[in-house]
Design an enzyme around this catalytic site. Structure first.
Site, PDB file in Angstrom:
ATOM      1  N   ASP A 122       0.791  -1.230   0.000  1.00 47.83           N
ATOM      2  CA  ASP A 122       0.000   0.000   0.000  1.00 47.83           C
ATOM      3  C   ASP A 122       0.824   1.283   0.000  1.00 47.83           C
ATOM      4  O   ASP A 122       0.309   2.355   0.331  1.00 47.83           O
ATOM      5  CB  ASP A 122      -0.952   0.009   1.202  1.00 47.83           C
ATOM      6  CG  ASP A 122      -0.213   0.027   2.535  1.00 47.83           C
ATOM      7  OD1 ASP A 122       0.997  -0.278   2.557  1.00 47.83           O
ATOM      8  OD2 ASP A 122      -0.857   0.348   3.549  1.00 47.83           O
ATOM      9  N   GLU A 123       2.083   1.204  -0.373  1.00 53.98           N
ATOM     10  CA  GLU A 123       2.876   2.425  -0.442  1.00 53.98           C
ATOM     11  C   GLU A 123       4.019   2.262  -1.444  1.00 53.98           C
ATOM     12  O   GLU A 123       4.513   1.157  -1.678  1.00 53.98           O
ATOM     13  CB  GLU A 123       3.439   2.816   0.919  1.00 53.98           C
ATOM     14  CG  GLU A 123       4.398   1.804   1.520  1.00 53.98           C
ATOM     15  CD  GLU A 123       5.013   2.282   2.821  1.00 53.98           C
ATOM     16  OE1 GLU A 123       5.541   3.413   2.844  1.00 53.98           O
ATOM     17  OE2 GLU A 123       4.982   1.523   3.802  1.00 53.98           O
TER      18      GLU A 123
END
EC number: 2.7.7.7
Length: 408
Positions: free
Chosen positions: A113-114
Site C-alpha cells: 500500500d505504499e
C-alpha cells in the site's frame, strides 16, 4: 520545489501512502459501509482476534491496531468487523501501481500500500504539487481510495512528509524547512526509529530529531554504529537512495522440494522432511533479507497425483519454526492419508525486513518476550563493537539497498 533553471538539477520524489488500505478497499467494495466504523481482524469471528487495521471512523471511537475484537467492540459497539481478503487487496494494489507507472517508469513498490515515484523529469512541464493533486484525485475517483502524498527531494523526506497529514494529505517537505517541520518532532516519530532506538536515544539525551541532527557525528557513530550515522544523515535531509523499480519484483518466490527415498505415510518422516525444507528456506530468506506473507505446500502422491495448497498470513513469516508450523498445518489439512512421494514448500509475497512490521499476536507475545534478553545482548554488543558485529536473523537489514534500520 524550485522551478526554472534549477529544476533539472533537483530530484522530486513522491511517496504515495494509501490511507487505512485494507479498510478503505473493503469500503470501496461495500459502499454501504462508507462513514461507518470498520475494522479488519485476523480472526474476525473470534473475540480474541487481533485488529489489523481500522477505518478512520473506528479510530475516532478509540479502535486501535493490535486490540482484540472484544476490546474494540467495548470501545465501539457498532463496529463492523471483517476478515481480510488478501486476493482483493493484492488485486487493488496491482491496479494502483499500474496507475502510478502511467506517470513515470521510476516507481518503487515499498509494500502493498505504499510506493515511491521519481517524477523529476516531469517537473519542467508541471508543478509537483499540481501533479500530486491530480494523482491523488485520480486514485480516489478511479479506485475510490484515499491516499496521502509526500513531496520531497529524496525518499526519506518524502516518506516523512506523507506521514504528516492523513487522510488525503498533500505535504511538501524541502530541505530548507527541516528546522521548522522535521527537527521539532520527537525522535520516536522519525522514520527508522523504533521503540528500542528511541529509548537509547533518550538515554543519550537526544529527545527530538533536531537534537540528533545537530549532534556530533563521531559520538553518534561510537554510540549507535552505522545505523546511527545513517539516521544522523537522514535527520539532516541527506538520502541519496535512488527509486528502484526492480526492488519489489526482485523477490518472486523461493521454494524447495524433495522426492522421498521411498513412498511413505510416516508422520515422523513427513515432519523430518518439512523440518529440512523449512531450514533451507529460512537460510534463503535470511540471505535475501526479506520476510514473506504467503506459503504454498505441494504434495505428490504415490500415483503421481499432485496437490498444491497455499495460505496468506497477516504476520510476516521469517523463521524456520514459523515456516514449518504453517507448512505442517497446510499439509495435515489437505493430506488424503495416502503414501507421499514428494513434498515441497514455496514462499512468496516478499517484503524487505527493514519495511516489515509484526503485529502483536496473543499467541506469540510470550515467545517475543522470551527473546528480549537476546535482543538486548545483541544491542549491547553492537553498541560496543559497531553495527553488524552480531545480528539477530529477524532484524537483518538489506544493506545492498541502504534500507533504513527498523527495530520495531
Amino acid at each position: 520545489m524550485q522551478m526554472g533553471s534549477t529544476a533539472k538539477k533537483t530530484r522530486v520524489i513522491f511517496h504515495v501512502d494509501m490511507n487505512s488500505f485494507y479498510a478503505s478497499v473493503e469500503i470501496a467494495h461495500h459502499p454501504e459501509w462508507k462513514g461507518m466504523p470498520l475494522a479488519i481482524a485476523g480472526k474476525a469471528e473470534e473475540r480474541h482476534g487481533i485488529i489489523v487495521t481500522s477505518s478512520y471512523e473506528a479510530r475516532k471511537m478509540g479502535v486501535r491496531t493490535t486490540m482484540t475484537v472484544r476490546e474494540a467492540r467495548l470501545k465501539c459497539p457498532q463496529l463492523i468487523v471483517k476478515h481480510p481478503d488478501f486476493e482483493l487487496y493484492r488485486t487493488t494494489s496491482d491496479q494502483l501501481f499500474k496507475m502510478l507507472k502511467t506517470y513515470t517508469p521510476l516507481v518503487e513498490k515499498a509494500s502493498i500500500d505504499e510506493g515511491y515515484m521519481d517524477v523529476s523529469h516531469l517537473i519542467p512541464l508541471i508543478d509537483p504539487l499540481k501533479l500530486a493533486k491530480e494523482l491523488q484525485r485520480r486514485i480516489f475517483c478511479q479506485l475510490h481510495l484515499p491516499c496521502s502524498i509526500g513531496i520531497a527531494p529524496n525518499k526519506f523526506l518524502a516518506k516523512t512528509a506523507s506521514n504528516m497529514k492523513k487522510p488525503m494529505g498533500l505535504t511538501v517537505l524541502r530541505k530548507r524547512e527541516l528546522s521548522e517541520k522535521l527537527w521539532p518532532l520527537p525522535i520516536g516519530e522519525m522514520h527508522g526509529v523504533g521503540p528500542k532506538s528511541e529509548e537509547r536515544f533518550h538515554k543519550a539525551g537526544i529527545q527530538t530529531v533536531g537534537d540528533l541532527a545537530k549532534h556530533e557525528p563521531g559520538e553518534i557513530a561510537e554510540w549507535f554504529g552505522v545505523p546511527g550515522k545513517r539516521l544522523l544523515e537522514r535527520a539532516n535531509g541527506i538520502d541519496d537512495r535512488a527509486v528502484d523499480p526492480e526492488a519489489w519484483d526482485r523477490y518472486k518466490s523461493i521454494g524447495h522440494s524433495i522426492t522421498l527415498a521411498r513412498d511413505t505415510k510416516s508422520d515422523a518422516i513427513i515432519r523430518q522432511t518439512f523440518d529440512g525444507l523449512s531450514k533451507k528456506l529460512e537460510s534463503k530468506i535470511k540471505l535475501e533479507h526479506v520476510v514473506c506473507y504467503e506459503i504454498t505446500v505441494m504434495i505428490r502422491y504415490q500415483d503421481w497425483k499432485t496437490v498444491t495448497r497455499h495460505m496468506s498470513s497477516i504476520q510476516p513469516i521469517r523463521s524456520k519454526r514459523e515456516i514449518m508450523d504453517d507448512a505442517l498445518d497446510l499439509f495435515y489439512k489437505h493430506w488424503s492419508g495416502g503414501a507421499v512421494r514428494l513434498l515441497g514448500v514455496t514462499l512468496s509475497s516478499f517484503q524487505p525486513v527493514s519495511l516489515s512490521t509484526k503485529q502483536l499476536d496473543l499467541f506469540s507475545y510470550q515467545d517475543d518476550a522470551r527473546n528480549e534478553p537476546l535482543i538486548n545482548l545483541i544491542d549491547r554488543i553492537n553498541e560496543k563493537f559497531g553495527d553488524g558485529a552480531i545480528r539477530q536473523a529477524g532484524s537483518l537489514i538489506d544493506q545492498r539497498k541502504n534500507s533504513l534500520p527498523v527495530d520495531d
